[in-house]
Design an enzyme around this catalytic site. Structure first.
Site, PDB file in Angstrom:
ATOM      1  N   GLU A 392       0.621  -1.568  -0.419  1.00 49.26           N
ATOM      2  CA  GLU A 392      -0.389  -0.439   0.184  1.00 49.26           C
ATOM      3  C   GLU A 392       1.139   1.120  -0.406  1.00 49.26           C
ATOM      4  O   GLU A 392       0.424   1.874  -0.863  1.00 49.26           O
ATOM      5  CB  GLU A 392      -1.379   0.527   1.491  1.00 49.26           C
ATOM      6  CG  GLU A 392      -2.375  -1.080   0.996  1.00 49.26           C
ATOM      7  CD  GLU A 392      -2.902  -1.372   0.451  1.00 49.26           C
ATOM      8  OE1 GLU A 392      -3.172  -0.265  -0.922  1.00 49.26           O
ATOM      9  OE2 GLU A 392      -3.292  -2.560  -0.345  1.00 49.26           O
ATOM     10  N   HIS A 395       1.558   2.164  -3.593  1.00 50.33           N
ATOM     11  CA  HIS A 395       1.021   3.351  -4.206  1.00 50.33           C
ATOM     12  C   HIS A 395       0.660   4.417  -3.148  1.00 50.33           C
ATOM     13  O   HIS A 395       0.453   5.451  -4.142  1.00 50.33           O
ATOM     14  CB  HIS A 395      -1.376   2.524  -4.004  1.00 50.33           C
ATOM     15  CG  HIS A 395      -1.551   1.663  -4.453  1.00 50.33           C
ATOM     16  ND1 HIS A 395      -1.099   1.090  -5.872  1.00 50.33           N
ATOM     17  CD2 HIS A 395      -1.301   0.113  -3.315  1.00 50.33           C
ATOM     18  CE1 HIS A 395      -1.841  -0.077  -6.168  1.00 50.33           C
ATOM     19  NE2 HIS A 395      -1.485  -0.683  -5.327  1.00 50.33           N
TER      20      HIS A 395
HETATM   21 ZN   LIG Z   1      -2.681  -3.059  -4.841  1.00 54.25          ZN
END
Ligand SMILES: [Zn+2]
Length: 602
Positions: A392, A395
């Site tokens: 994450e 991202h």
């Molecule tokens: Zn992902």
């Protein structure tokens, strides 16, 4: 022992995200929503005049961009309130309100899309020459609307199709109801001799159990449930595929694949190159399965043995604090600016870490332009927790770099590139952990096995799914019926090729296609394979400090959707139209399999 879950109020502030960065309070959110509604009705005055002149187009598109930004910010605030505690009635109320407003906005703004898509590229060029301010929006307008010009039907026909969208979604909805709701797997005796309901969460745990009988019973119960409704699944899948074929035919595409890939600006040779190259490298998967068979001493070895641990489970434990430190250490190779970004993420209320009563399960990242990325986690102190944080964060950092370098209209990243930054981080974390645990045989074997299985389960298995999906579509396009029997046969043949001679495939396992939701996403799965292969290649170059690799990667992180996906990835140094990136990724896999083999003394 059952650990009692905290209520939302009991979660310490440092483990919660700070939503005040979006709106100071629920009241501020409500008043922002009123302002948005006014802006929306002002926007409607553009209807019928969007492409009158360069100036009117510039005015409309900048208003669209503003409205999109605002609705995303409103939407995320409400869903974050709701996701963090679904038992809180205020969150439910806010999400209900914004859903209504967002749906209204969709309808009220739809004329913009229709009017812009009616332009040819030459007509657009003339408007841009008249109003140079449009240059900044060129990519946004061409990519999202104007390039679809030749595939648009007359307005009245598009309206009929839009009105039929629920009917087209019917097969997928029936699939979901059956797969996620009505389908029951019955009760099973667990490792402690207790009878428990076989849920999907338990399925995942039991299939990694060292107890072979439990793995077998889990697999038997699962297949039994699917076999009972196999013909219904064949009908939902073939009906869905009929709909996709029809929609693409109506929009003047030769095949469903051409139309679906056109939507994401990906050429069909990317798809074909993926499958052909993965097939040439299947010896890696075959070698791993043979090694597993030998190490576990199983003959025959079945599909349900493929997730069993090879050297026991070292039960790695990492707290949230330790994990943040490990991620910082592992990603040092990405440079000081990247670490600075991570430090913002870890200390400034971007992450909602703790599990609490009523919190949405799983994890995700959502970036709000002009604010910062947010991450939702349900923290648990294990390897999965650590990996999810690295994922994450990938991202979040892509959003962080993109938002600092791109105007908002180019800040979303395309689906084809969306999972590259996240899985690059996972790969870098793995390289780091392998080096750190070089002298611990048990941990090293566990890590190698995790990394090999993740690679094969993503690149190989998703390529196999992509091959299955494409062959099924080709049958539909030839006018052949898709029955449960011929889908089983298709899946069974592919599975035997991919798994190789070490795995005995029980006929029952050939119905594995039935429960896979991604076949309803229309030529979507291949992107899992391409992303993982790209990420493996990039991480390997960065980790080995190949000259220029890191700079190119940074350029990619900053680029958002400013170019077509294939061009964006070229900036990172990977050409997805050629097979080299796959050869490079499989070289990493081969190296890890060889290491594991040596470690196991085989
Ligand atoms: Zn992902």
């Amino acid at each position: 022992m059952v650990k009692k879950q905290l209520t939302r109020a009991e979660v310490p502030d440092e483990l919660k995200w700070n939503l005040k960065d979006l709106y100071e309070s629920d009241e501020a959110f409500e008043s922002a929503m009123e302002t948005f509604k006014t802006a929306l009705s002002d926007f409607e005055k553009n209807e019928g005049h969007v492409t009158d002149s360069g100036a009117t187009l510039l005015k409309s598109v900048s208003e669209v961009d503003q409205l999109n930004n605002t609705v995303q910010r409103l939407y995320f605030y409400a869903s974050a309130r709701n996701d963090s505690d679904t038992t809180d009635a205020t969150g439910t109320k806010l999400i209900g309100e914004i859903q209504t407003v967002a749906a209204q906005a969709d309808t009220q703004m739809s004329f913009f899309e229709t009017e812009v898509a009616a332009l040819t590229e030459a007509q657009y060029d003339a408007l841009e020459a008249e109003e140079p301010g449009l240059k900044e929006y060129r990519r946004f307008l061409v990519a999202n609307f104007i390039r679809r010009h030749d595939h648009m039907l007359p307005l009245a026909q598009e309206k009929i199709l839009a009105a039929s969208s629920k009917v087209f979604a019917g097969a997928e909805n029936t699939f979901s109801m059956l797969n996620d709701g009505d389908l029951k797997f019955g009760e099973i005796e667990d490792e402690n001799g207790e009878m428990v309901e076989l849920t999907r969460a338990r399925m995942a745990v039991f299939s990694e159990s060292t107890n072979r009988d439990l793995r077998k019973r889990t697999s038997d119960l699962t297949r039994k449930a699917y076999d009972a409704v196999q013909r219904t699944f064949a009908t939902t899948l073939s009906t869905h595929m009929d709909g996709t074929v029809l929609k693409n035919q109506l929009h003047h595409f030769a095949t469903a694949r051409e139309g679906e890939l056109f939507g994401n600006e990906i050429s069909e040779d990317v798809y074909d190159t993926l499958i052909a190259t993965v097939r040439e490298h299947l010896d890696g998967q075959h070698k791993m399965n043979a090694l597993r068979k030998d190490a576990l001493g199983l003959d025959p070895m079945y599909k349900y043995d493929l997730w069993a641990p090879l050297l026991g489970d070292p039960k790695l434990k990492f707290t949230f604090t330790e994990s943040k430190e490990l991620v910082l250490e592992a990603l040092k190779v990405l440079g000081d600016d990247y670490l600075d970004g991570l430090k913002h993420e870890f200390t400034e209320g971007w992450i909602d870490a703790a599990e609490n009563v009523g919190k949405r399960s799983g994890g995700y990242e959502n970036a709000v332009y002009d604010v910062h990325p947010y991450i939702l986690l349900n923290w648990s102190d294990n390897f999965d927790g650590l990996t999810t944080l690295a994922h994450e964060s990938g991202h979040a950092m892509q959003s962080y770099f993109t938002n600092a370098n791109q105007p908002s209209q180019n800040s979303d990243y395309p689906i084809f590139t969306a999972e590259i930054a996240s899985t690059t981080n996972e790969n870098l974390l793995m390289d780091f952990l392998l080096e750190k645990n070089a002298d611990n045989k048990e941990i090293k074997a566990y890590l190698l096995q995790q990394s090999i299985q993740t690679f094969i389960g993503t690149v190989n298995t998703q390529a196999m799914f992509a091959e299955f999906e494409h062959q099924a579509y080709q049958q539909v396009e030839k006018g052949q019926a898709l029955t449960a029997d011929n889908l089983d046969e298709l899946y069974g043949t592919l599975q035997a090729d991919y798994l190789g001679p070490a795995v005995s495939v029980d006929k029952k396992a050939n119905s594995g296609w039935a429960g896979i939701p991604h076949f309803y996403y229309d030529y979507y799965v291949y992107q899992y394979a391409t992303s993982m292969a790209i990420a493996t290649t990039l991480a390997d170059r960065i980790y080995r400090k190949v000259p220029g690799a890191l700079d190119k990667y940074k350029t990619f992180l900053k680029a958002g959707s400013s170019q077509a996906p294939i061009e964006l990835i070229k900036q990172a140094g990977v050409d997805v139209t050629s097979r080299q990136y796959l050869d490079d990724a499989f070289a990493v896999l081969d190296k890890r399999i060889a290491e594991l083999k040596e470690l196991l003394g085989k």
